[in-house]
Design an enzyme around this catalytic site. Structure first.
Site, PDB file in Angstrom:
ATOM      1  N   GLU A   1     -22.093   0.560 -14.064  1.00 21.01           N
ATOM      2  CA  GLU A   1     -20.939   1.409 -13.795  1.00 21.01           C
ATOM      3  C   GLU A   1     -19.955   1.388 -14.956  1.00 21.01           C
ATOM      4  O   GLU A   1     -19.476   0.317 -15.343  1.00 21.01           O
ATOM      5  CB  GLU A   1     -20.194   0.933 -12.554  1.00 21.01           C
ATOM      6  CG  GLU A   1     -20.956   1.027 -11.253  1.00 21.01           C
ATOM      7  CD  GLU A   1     -20.110   0.546 -10.099  1.00 21.01           C
ATOM      8  OE1 GLU A   1     -20.079   1.226  -9.080  1.00 21.01           O
ATOM      9  OE2 GLU A   1     -19.462  -0.519 -10.210  1.00 21.01           O
ATOM     10  N   CYS A   2     -19.624   2.526 -15.502  1.00 14.90           N
ATOM     11  CA  CYS A   2     -18.581   2.707 -16.513  1.00 14.90           C
ATOM     12  C   CYS A   2     -18.764   1.727 -17.676  1.00 14.90           C
ATOM     13  O   CYS A   2     -19.603   1.955 -18.536  1.00 14.90           O
ATOM     14  CB  CYS A   2     -17.201   2.594 -15.890  1.00 14.90           C
ATOM     15  SG  CYS A   2     -15.909   3.373 -16.890  1.00 14.90           S
TER      16      CYS A   2
END
Length: 446
Positions: A336-337
């Protein structure tokens, strides 16, 4: 059975007024009086809750009527009311900003609002702003006002006298490093020269673990507000029980390796709860500390600040090899990110320094001086629909076709792609697992 607990939603006319400092000051000051304080944060945010958790000495969860849903919010408030003497909810942006806004949350759940107003550059206009906030919506109760960054007792007097009589005065917080008042405690005198502000960087506040003097700052904030406020408890608010969401996917016996350090720090406590409640065994490791990838069935690389640790991460050839073997074997991995940035071939920081990353997904990314994406996100995956948000300064060129594209519920421009390679899922989007616990569990299901 209805539960009752004193509660306040701490909001402001705009961002930058000092909501986090005031919420942290109140939490620490009430906790030092022996009160059990539960703090929540409105909307998607990783950094403020880290500070507030240290201030209240308890985990801080999100309250977001869209990202988590009304049932999730109501359940968390009800649980907190059963164990706390005071509930504090820090708002997001200005009181009426966004959809849903902090005002929407206050109206829906009956939370009285404490408004924080930066009084540093005003006098009687302070009262006009407070009056406008208090009367803008009939379904929102602004209970009182606290003035932040106040210069002197006379300045505080001008601000207080400007308020309409129906608004309670909650006192002040001064500018940084003001002298303690005569006759104050020894702790207050020791903390008199401590800074009251909390340092920031491009994504918001600096993480709590990076501040060696955070405890002193929190004590200084608590001392300052204790000297300038009565710290009386607000009126109790009724909170109603709800039926818990049914969950059918089991992760019993599944070991999930979770990266957790300064490069991978953005983890909602509620996400960890979802995985544990599904039966998963969570094993934490630190790529920055040189930890090997633990024995596991699935891996989670959360968001954070990999761009601040390029040299250390690029030197982890052993971890790259272990992650490649994991993905090549068809085992689940969520990036994630910041986790996505690490999963790419290379990453450049804001100074243009570039380093090789894990190479799990073909592509390159670079940090930009301006925000690249911001907003709530919802996406339909084969595992089910998940909600969350996006907030990053990185721009990426990824050589892969997206599995799916997220959308912003408010029609905003941010549309994050979700990529899939075998059982690896990667995106700039931060997923909020309580939005669909079964879908979240399926991401990690071997």
């Amino acid at each position: 059975m209805t539960r009752h607990c004193p509660a306040l939603l701490v909001s402001a006319p705009a961002s930058g007024q000092g909501k986090t400092s005031v919420t942290a000051a109140l939490a620490r000051a009430h906790a030092r009086l022996g009160r059990r304080v539960r703090v929540f944060k409105t909307g998607p945010d990783f950094l403020d809750p880290m500070i507030l958790a240290r201030a209240s000495r308890a985990p801080v969860y999100q309250l977001d009527a869209w990202m988590g849903g009304e049932t999730d919010v109501r359940a968390r408030l009800y649980d907190a009311a059963g164990e706390a003497d005071l509930i504090l909810v820090e708002g997001v942006m200005g009181l009426f900003d966004g959809a849903p806004s902090s005002a929407d949350l206050a109206a829906r759940f009956g939370l009285p609002v404490l408004t924080v107003i930066d009084g540093s550059a005003m006098a009687q206009t302070f009262g006009a702003i407070a009056h406008g906030l208090a009367t803008y919506r009939e379904d929102v109760t602004v209970q009182g006002v606290l003035a932040n960054r106040v210069d002197s007792d006379y300045h505080a007097q001008l601000l207080r006298e400007s308020l309409p009589p129906e608004l309670a005065w909650h006192g002040t917080l001064p500018r940084d490093s003001v002298p303690a008042k005569p006759g104050g405690s020894a702790i207050a005198r020791d903390n008199a020269t401590r800074p009251l502000s909390l340092p920031e960087r491009h994504l918001g506040l600096v993480t709590a673990d990076e501040l060696d003097d955070l405890e002193a700052r929190l004590d200084a904030l608590a001392d300052a507000i204790a000297e300038r406020s009565t710290l009386t408890l607000p009126d109790a608010v009724p909170f109603e029980p709800v039926e818990p969401m049914a969950r059918t996917v089991s992760l019993a016996g599944v070991r999930i390796a979770v990266a957790r350090d300064a490069a991978f720090a953005f983890i909602y406590p509620a996400n960890l709860d979802v995985l544990r409640e599904a039966g998963a065994k969570l094993v934490f490791f630190s790529p920055l500390a040189g930890d090997a990838l633990p024995r596991c069935d699935a891996v989670w690389l959360p968001g954070g600040y990999p761009e601040l640790h390029l040299e250390t991460l690029s030197a982890r050839a052993d971890l790259r090899e272990a992650l490649h073997s994991h993905v090549d074997a068809g085992r689940p991995l969520l990036a994630e990110c910041g986790g996505l940035l690490y999963a790419l071939d290379s990453l450049a920081d804001s100074e243009g320094n570039t380093a090789p990353m894990a190479g799990l997904l073909r592509g390159q990314a670079a940090m930009q001086p301006r925000m690249a994406a911001l907003g709530m996100q919802g996406v339909a995956l084969p595992e089910g629909e998940l909600r969350g948000h996006s907030f990053h300064y990185a721009h990426a060129h990824i050589d892969a076709e997206p599995l799916a594209l997220a959308t912003n519920p408010n029609g905003g421009p941010t549309t994050e792609a979700v990529y899939r390679r075998k059982r690896m899922t990667a995106s700039f989007m931060h997923f909020y697992f309580p939005s669909n616990p079964d879908a979240a569990a399926r991401l990690f299901l071997p």
